[in-house]
Enzyme design. Structure first.
Site, PDB file in Angstrom:
ATOM      1  N   LYS A 138       1.318 118.357 -65.338  1.00 53.69           N
ATOM      2  CA  LYS A 138       2.138 119.564 -65.188  1.00 53.69           C
ATOM      3  C   LYS A 138       1.408 120.595 -64.330  1.00 53.69           C
ATOM      4  O   LYS A 138       1.995 121.240 -63.466  1.00 53.69           O
ATOM      5  CB  LYS A 138       2.481 120.142 -66.575  1.00 53.69           C
TER       6      LYS A 138
ATOM      7  N   GLN B 201       2.730 121.986 -75.786  1.00 54.79           N
ATOM      8  CA  GLN B 201       2.749 120.516 -75.728  1.00 54.79           C
ATOM      9  C   GLN B 201       2.876 119.938 -77.145  1.00 54.79           C
ATOM     10  O   GLN B 201       2.071 120.239 -78.025  1.00 54.79           O
ATOM     11  CB  GLN B 201       1.462 120.015 -75.050  1.00 54.79           C
TER      12      GLN B 201
ATOM     13  N   ASP C  26      11.325 124.450 -72.026  1.00 54.33           N
ATOM     14  CA  ASP C  26      11.468 123.112 -72.616  1.00 54.33           C
ATOM     15  C   ASP C  26      12.843 122.936 -73.267  1.00 54.33           C
ATOM     16  O   ASP C  26      13.229 121.828 -73.631  1.00 54.33           O
ATOM     17  CB  ASP C  26      10.380 122.915 -73.687  1.00 54.33           C
TER      18      ASP C  26
END
Ligand SMILES: NC(=O)c1ccc[n+]([C@@H]2O[C@H](COP(=O)([O-])OP(=O)(O)OC[C@H]3O[C@@H](n4cnc5c(N)ncnc54)[C@H](OP(=O)(O)O)[C@@H]3O)[C@@H](O)[C@H]2O)c1
Length: 310
Positions: free
Chosen positions: A67, A111, A134
């Site tokens: 990322k 994460q 997200d």
């Protein structure tokens, strides 16, 4: 089908076209780079993403570093927070609140998975929904359910883009999703069910308690496998001519590989390519789209905020 379909004609048994996720992702990222440059030039706006990693899960470390690299490539500002595995929930919440009020940061990604002692819902619910790139905050999930604009979760959003860019019609098709996770199965079903362009599918969702799974999978015009079980979808479970999207990423032992393992999907690729009309490979199918849609959501979040980075 579109320009992103490639077919290896040396393989005489193959009937399915291969949906080239890597090429689609690369082209979308090229466009995003241009967009990020113009936001900087014309609006003094640099999209910013914060990635928070707790602990030392090797797979998570790899995802976070991918990322970071994608941000650098596209001209997106990124901050990485690598926290010790014994970081308290309180400290993690404090960091998220700090990032919520940081003007340089437009997107926050924590994460997953988080260690068991941390309440994942509490963490996700603390992220400002307008920075929830997200798409896991209940506000964004709720907006998706009722068909309002929202941040779409990256993997399901990427699957829809794969279909669109490959000129695969979704409207009126029977989509069968195997898997009902909050990360992939449920949101991809909702995205393709929307009363909207590039959606309007008839959707069936299967899971581990579904009886006679192949009864459903054989009805699919578009079959999406998000199960987490290596090569579970076999040829006799797929209708002739179906489009097959394989979300699974599974490690299987392979003594001939340098690392001692290889990655395979949830679909038995070698078998299923003989009956499908199009299929995504693993790796190189859905995977590259997930990061691409994260970058897309970060740029979108920056544009929504529209503030400069001073
Ligand atoms: N490429 C990417 O970017 C990406 C992103 C995310 C995930 N993935 C991969 O996609 C796969 C799925 O991920 P996930 O997070 O959705 O996994 P998950 O949370 O473990 O969910 C798996 C789903 O599959 C269902 N399932 C399990 N065994 C089944 C069976 N025998 N028959 C029918 N359904 C069954 C489960 O049913 P129940 O609900 O009844 O338990 C569950 O709904 C994994 O391999 C993951 O690594 C890839």
């Amino acid at each position: 089908m579109g320009q992103y379909i490639k077919n290896d004609r040396k393989d005489t048994k193959m009937t399915a076209e291969i949906i080239d996720g890597k090429a689609i992702a690369a082209e979308m990222q090229d466009e995003m780079k241009i967009e990020a440059e113009s936001l900087k030039r014309e609006h003094n706006l640099i999209p910013g993403l914060a990635v928070v990693l707790l602990g030392d899960n090797p797979a998570s470390r790899v995802y976070v570093s991918m990322k970071k690299k994608a941000c650098a490539r596209l001209g997106i500002y990124s901050e990485e927070y690598k926290l010790a595995s014994d970081t308290s929930e309180h400290d993690l919440l404090k960091l998220i609140n700090k990032l919520n009020s940081n003007n340089k940061i437009h997107g926050i990604l924590v994460q997953l998975p988080l260690p068991d002692y941390i309440n994942e819902n509490k963490i996700l619910n603390t992220i400002n929904p307008s920075k929830d790139v997200d798409g896991f905050h209940p506000v964004n999930v709720g907006n998706l359910v009722v068909g309002k604009p929202s941040f779409l979760p990256c993997t399901p959003y990427g699957i829809q883009q794969l279909l669109i860019k490959s000129n695969i019609q979704i409207e009126g098709k029977h989509v069968v999703v195997v898997g009902r996770s909050n990360i992939v199965g449920k949101p991809v079903a909702l995205i393709l069910l929307q009363k909207a362009q590039y959606a309007n599918a008839t959707v069936t969702v299967c899971h581990s308690r579904s009886r006679n799974l192949s009864y459903y999978t054989k009805q699919a015009d578009i079959l999406i496998a998000a199960i987490g079980r290596a090569e579970m979808i076999k040829k006799d479970m797929v209708k002739e001519g179906a489009v097959v999207i394989d979300v699974g990423v599974n490690r299987v032992d392979d003594p001939s590989a340098e690392r001692g393992y290889k990655l395979v999907g949830d679909v038995d690729f070698d078998q299923v390519k003989e009956v499908a009309s199009a299929i995504t490979p693993v790796p190189g199918g859905v995977g590259p789209m997930t990061i691409t849609m994260l970058m897309h959501n970060t740029i979108k979040a920056a544009k929504m905020r529209g503030c400069n980075n001073s």
